[in-house]
Design an enzyme around this catalytic site. Structure first.
Site, PDB file in Angstrom:
ATOM      1  CE  LYS A  59      41.905  23.942  10.989  1.00  0.00           C
ATOM      2  NZ  LYS A  59      42.442  22.645  11.474  1.00  0.00           N
ATOM      3  CD  GLU A  97      34.843  24.670  25.809  1.00  0.00           C
ATOM      4  OE1 GLU A  97      35.959  24.644  26.369  1.00  0.00           O
ATOM      5  OE2 GLU A  97      34.058  23.717  25.822  1.00  0.00           O
ATOM      6  CB  CYS A 151      38.138  20.841  27.689  1.00  0.00           C
ATOM      7  SG  CYS A 151      36.474  20.783  27.040  1.00  0.00           S
ATOM      8  CD  GLU A 160      43.220  21.014  29.114  1.00  0.00           C
ATOM      9  OE1 GLU A 160      43.710  21.682  28.195  1.00  0.00           O
ATOM     10  OE2 GLU A 160      41.995  20.884  29.280  1.00  0.00           O
TER      11      GLU A 160
HETATM   12  P1  NAD Z   1      45.100  23.240  19.150  1.00  0.00           P
HETATM   13  O1  NAD Z   1      44.652  24.443  19.859  1.00  0.00           O
HETATM   14  O2  NAD Z   1      46.444  23.276  18.517  1.00  0.00           O
HETATM   15  O3  NAD Z   1      44.059  22.873  17.981  1.00  0.00           O
HETATM   16  C1  NAD Z   1      42.663  23.149  18.021  1.00  0.00           C
HETATM   17  C2  NAD Z   1      42.201  23.632  16.649  1.00  0.00           C
HETATM   18  O4  NAD Z   1      42.880  24.861  16.344  1.00  0.00           O
HETATM   19  C3  NAD Z   1      42.561  22.683  15.500  1.00  0.00           C
HETATM   20  O5  NAD Z   1      41.547  22.730  14.518  1.00  0.00           O
HETATM   21  C4  NAD Z   1      43.822  23.296  14.950  1.00  0.00           C
HETATM   22  O6  NAD Z   1      44.048  22.966  13.599  1.00  0.00           O
HETATM   23  C5  NAD Z   1      43.551  24.775  15.106  1.00  0.00           C
HETATM   24  N1  NAD Z   1      44.745  25.621  15.157  1.00  0.00           N
HETATM   25  C6  NAD Z   1      45.996  25.295  15.567  1.00  0.00           C
HETATM   26  N2  NAD Z   1      46.822  26.356  15.431  1.00  0.00           N
HETATM   27  C7  NAD Z   1      46.085  27.370  14.935  1.00  0.00           C
HETATM   28  C8  NAD Z   1      46.365  28.719  14.595  1.00  0.00           C
HETATM   29  N3  NAD Z   1      47.585  29.234  14.730  1.00  0.00           N
HETATM   30  N4  NAD Z   1      45.363  29.501  14.140  1.00  0.00           N
HETATM   31  C9  NAD Z   1      44.109  28.994  13.989  1.00  0.00           C
HETATM   32  N5  NAD Z   1      43.790  27.726  14.285  1.00  0.00           N
HETATM   33  C10 NAD Z   1      44.758  26.922  14.757  1.00  0.00           C
HETATM   34  O7  NAD Z   1      44.978  22.047  20.109  1.00  0.00           O
HETATM   35  P2  NAD Z   1      45.615  20.591  19.900  1.00  0.00           P
HETATM   36  O8  NAD Z   1      47.027  20.641  19.429  1.00  0.00           O
HETATM   37  O9  NAD Z   1      44.683  19.820  19.075  1.00  0.00           O
HETATM   38  O10 NAD Z   1      45.618  20.104  21.382  1.00  0.00           O
HETATM   39  C11 NAD Z   1      46.598  20.638  22.267  1.00  0.00           C
HETATM   40  C12 NAD Z   1      46.022  20.879  23.624  1.00  0.00           C
HETATM   41  O11 NAD Z   1      44.861  21.705  23.556  1.00  0.00           O
HETATM   42  C13 NAD Z   1      45.506  19.654  24.328  1.00  0.00           C
HETATM   43  O12 NAD Z   1      46.504  18.903  24.916  1.00  0.00           O
HETATM   44  C14 NAD Z   1      44.583  20.257  25.323  1.00  0.00           C
HETATM   45  O13 NAD Z   1      45.263  20.746  26.432  1.00  0.00           O
HETATM   46  C15 NAD Z   1      43.976  21.402  24.591  1.00  0.00           C
HETATM   47  N6  NAD Z   1      42.659  21.070  24.033  1.00  0.00           N
HETATM   48  C16 NAD Z   1      41.567  21.566  24.652  1.00  0.00           C
HETATM   49  C17 NAD Z   1      40.313  21.265  24.151  1.00  0.00           C
HETATM   50  C18 NAD Z   1      39.070  21.768  24.746  1.00  0.00           C
HETATM   51  O14 NAD Z   1      38.014  21.226  24.469  1.00  0.00           O
HETATM   52  N7  NAD Z   1      39.087  22.789  25.544  1.00  0.00           N
HETATM   53  C19 NAD Z   1      40.182  20.457  23.026  1.00  0.00           C
HETATM   54  C20 NAD Z   1      41.344  19.974  22.419  1.00  0.00           C
HETATM   55  C21 NAD Z   1      42.574  20.316  22.932  1.00  0.00           C
END
Ligand code: NAD
Length: 462
Positions: free
Chosen positions: A170, A245, A279, A369
């Site tokens: 996903k 991660e 990240c 972050e």
């Molecule tokens: P997020 O955690 O919301 O999304 C990451 C993934 O998780 C996406 O595929 C999303 O659709 C999915 N997701 C969201 N809610 C979910 C749920 N309840 N259950 C299962 N899956 C779910 O992150 P984001 O909104 O894309 O970014 C927000 C913050 O996350 C960023 O500002 C940053 O701080 C952090 N981030 C970290 C990394 C990393 O590599 N560590 C990468 C992207 C974002």
């Protein structure tokens, strides 16, 4: 951009269960460039069933054959690298050169490394009177973010395939076209039907359904700490494997003996790259008080040069979030020496490369972050204080140490609570394990350590 209006399940593009769609937007100009289906719990269930049905066949496939499929996948990624780079530029906004050099190239290296590991790893070992078999964990639910859209997919799918697992992916809602392109590549590489499946959709709907599906044996998640915490809790309740991660607030520690100009310039480049949406970015620069003013001047000058060279942030929400952090930094008393909260252009989700001086440990911009092109420079009096500041966040994903003498840098790095440290600008190594200490995550990706995440052991005694 070409977009599929179905899900890639069981080796073919199939109609989605629902009618809802997600618009894919180019953050450089706000144009809608495609639409993908918003998957439902039923789509996820269909995909997990396909993955489960394919598991006995794929897990019994000889490692050499799995290696051959991975090698073919690598070759398809090479053949389609320009299309991959263009797609990532269109949906993430990163400059095309960066998309080519990093977004398209890193997954090729990682897929190649797993083709090799699948062929050479000892899936069976003798321990005294036992033979230990390293067997695939089963069906993997992979949930990925948008910031390195293909790298994060390949860092999960390639080792899972090498291990003999089957997968449901996903991907992030902002970058689903890259994921669809990847599904095409898997198909072209001759990976059998059902081994890899793709469900596009919203996190709280499709993502959550995948994370909670009883037919998934391991959930591998990369993204925010808030969502990771919930996924970890659900996995714990179901007694299921989980790899997380999460975020970071990594320290770039410049010791007094370092080449200051080099350390500062490389440090600024590290933060601005991918518009700060990394990240592992070194978002806190730690400088000795005697060199502090010089470092601040160098950093401000370096950041100003990035003005037109960085892309937009991924979407308007991230742009607002990052500008909010910059305003908070000013409100809490940090000194802006480059950039600021004003959008540098009217069109697109751009944020100016921003540098803050006089940042203290207690400030929000020193702890949270930001995920944007924002660097905080902190001052330290001695090495012990530098170490305390470096280790003084809830995160521990990456970091850097610079010193005139490599041994001095290594000694400092060994005391840092973090999963990766680059010594005097050491290069990215696709074979080295990557992952977090503390709240930066659970588990490791890449290389041998990334492969063993997808394996479980069975001991036979003789
Ligand atoms: P997020 O955690 O919301 O999304 C990451 C993934 O998780 C996406 O595929 C999303 O659709 C999915 N997701 C969201 N809610 C979910 C749920 N309840 N259950 C299962 N899956 C779910 O992150 P984001 O909104 O894309 O970014 C927000 C913050 O996350 C960023 O500002 C940053 O701080 C952090 N981030 C970290 C990394 C990393 O590599 N560590 C990468 C992207 C974002």
């Amino acid at each position: 951009m070409k977009a599929h209006d179905g899900m890639y399940i069981d080796g073919a593009w199939r109609d989605a269960d629902g009618r809802d769609a997600i618009d894919v937007v180019n953050p450089a100009d706000g144009q809608v460039i495609g639409q993908v289906p918003a998957g439902t719990a039923l789509d996820v269930d269909t995909a997990v069933r396909a993955a489960r049905a394919a598991l006995p066949g794929w897990s019994a496939t000889p490692p050499a054959e799995r290696a051959a499929r991975l090698s073919a996948l690598r070759d398809v990624l090479v053949a389609r690298k320009d299309e991959i780079a263009e797609t990532i530029t269109a949906e993430l906004g990163s400059p095309l050169k960066f998309s080519q050099a990093v977004h398209a190239a890193a997954p090729i290296a990682v897929a190649g490394s797993y083709a090799e590991l699948a062929a050479t790893y000892a899936f069976e070992e003798k321990v005294g009177n036992s033979v230990v078999h390293h067997e695939p964990i089963g069906v993997v639910g992979a949930i990925t973010p948008w910031n390195y859209p293909l790298h994060q997919i390949v860092a999960k799918v390639a080792p899972a395939l090498a291990a003999g697992c089957t997968i449901v992916l996903k991907p992030a809602e902002d970058t689903p076209l890259t994921a669809q392109l990847f599904a095409e590549a898997v198909h072209e590489a001759g990976v059998p039907a059902g081994v890899f499946n793709l469900v596009t959709g919203l996190g709280p709907v499709a993502g959550q359904a995948l994370a909670e599906h009883p037919g998934v044996d391991l959930v591998s998640f990369t993204g925010s700490t808030a969502v990771g915490r919930r996924i970890g809790a659900a996995a714990g309740a179901a007694v299921k494997r989980v790899a997380l991660e999460l975020g970071g607030k990594s320290a770039n520690v410049i010791l007094p003996s370092a080449d200051l100009a080099k350390a500062v310039n490389v440090g600024v480049a590290n933060v601005m790259s991918n518009s700060g949406q990394t990240c592992s970015a070194w978002t806190r620069m730690l400088v000795h008080r005697d060199q502090y003013d010089e470092a601040v001047a160098l950093a401000a000058e370096a950041a100003a040069k990035y003005g037109d060279r960085i892309g937009p942030l991924v979407n308007a929400k991230q742009q607002e979030r990052v500008r909010g952090y910059i305003e908070k930094g000013v409100a809490e008393g940090a000194r802006l020496v480059a950039g600021g909260p004003e959008a540098p252009r009217e069109e697109g989700c751009y944020v100016s490369p921003t540098v803050f001086a006089d940042v203290t440990e207690d400030m929000t911009i020193a702890q949270e972050e930001i995920f944007g092109p924002v660097l905080s420079i902190l001052r330290y009096d001695d090495e012990e204080e530098a170490l305390r500041i470096a280790n003084g966040t809830v995160y521990g994903l990456a970091g850097a140490v610079w010193a005139g003498d490599e041994a001095e840098a290594v000694a400092f790095a060994r005391r840092m609570d973090t999963g990766q440290v680059d010594i005097n600008g050491g290069r990215f190594n696709p074979l080295a394990p990557s992952g977090g200490y503390k709240q930066s995550g659970v588990g490791r990706e890449l290389g041998l350590h990334g492969l063993t995440e997808y394996l479980q052991t069975k001991s036979l005694q003789f």
